[in-house]
Motif scaffolding. Structure first.
Motif, PDB file in Angstrom:
ATOM      1  N   UNK A 154       0.838  -1.203   0.000  1.00  0.00           N
ATOM      2  CA  UNK A 154       0.000   0.000   0.000  1.00  0.00           C
ATOM      3  C   UNK A 154       0.871   1.250   0.000  1.00  0.00           C
ATOM      4  N   UNK A 155       0.373   2.264  -0.664  1.00  0.00           N
ATOM      5  CA  UNK A 155       1.082   3.544  -0.679  1.00  0.00           C
ATOM      6  C   UNK A 155       0.778   4.302   0.615  1.00  0.00           C
ATOM      7  N   UNK A 156       1.510   5.371   0.835  1.00  0.00           N
ATOM      8  CA  UNK A 156       1.314   6.187   2.031  1.00  0.00           C
ATOM      9  C   UNK A 156      -0.102   6.753   2.081  1.00  0.00           C
ATOM     10  N   UNK A 157      -0.619   7.171   0.955  1.00  0.00           N
ATOM     11  CA  UNK A 157      -1.972   7.729   0.912  1.00  0.00           C
ATOM     12  C   UNK A 157      -3.008   6.666   1.257  1.00  0.00           C
ATOM     13  N   UNK A 158      -2.810   5.461   0.754  1.00  0.00           N
ATOM     14  CA  UNK A 158      -3.744   4.381   1.060  1.00  0.00           C
ATOM     15  C   UNK A 158      -3.697   4.023   2.547  1.00  0.00           C
ATOM     16  N   UNK A 159      -2.509   4.058   3.120  1.00  0.00           N
ATOM     17  CA  UNK A 159      -2.396   3.762   4.554  1.00  0.00           C
ATOM     18  C   UNK A 159      -3.063   4.841   5.392  1.00  0.00           C
ATOM     19  N   UNK A 160      -2.928   6.088   5.009  1.00  0.00           N
ATOM     20  CA  UNK A 160      -3.555   7.178   5.761  1.00  0.00           C
ATOM     21  C   UNK A 160      -5.067   7.147   5.647  1.00  0.00           C
ATOM     22  N   UNK A 161      -5.580   6.649   4.544  1.00  0.00           N
ATOM     23  CA  UNK A 161      -7.028   6.539   4.360  1.00  0.00           C
ATOM     24  C   UNK A 161      -7.574   5.205   4.863  1.00  0.00           C
TER      25      UNK A 161
END
Length: 83
Positions: A2-9
């Motif tokens: 997962x990308x950083x954005x996916x992890x934050x969401x």
């Protein structure tokens, strides 16, 4: 991965309101709660109240045994005098 954005969401975990997701989260929360309580009980220092209770029971036992011995000696001496 997962990308950083996916992890934050929180795309790495389901976050819908379905019964299955809520049940899984409830089970996970129960697991963490039981684990925390188990660890807390293992590492909980003994309280002074329980320590004093044990000491009090031991002292009570000693005095009870001494009283029993004294009473038995008195009865034995009376029995010996009556012979």
């Amino acid at each position: 991965m997962a990308t950083q954005e996916q992890r934050q969401n929180y795309n790495w975990r389901p976050n819908d309101e379905s019964v299955t997701t809520r049940t899984r989260y409830d089970l996970e929360a129960d697991h963490w709660y039981r684990s925390f309580k188990s660890a807390e009980l293992r590492h909980k220092p003994s309280s002074i109240k329980s320590d004093l209770g044990v000491i009090g029971l031991f002292i009570s036992l000693v005095f009870s045994l001494l009283t029993l011995i004294v009473v038995l000696l008195i009865y034995f001496i009376k029995w010996m005098k009556s012979l």
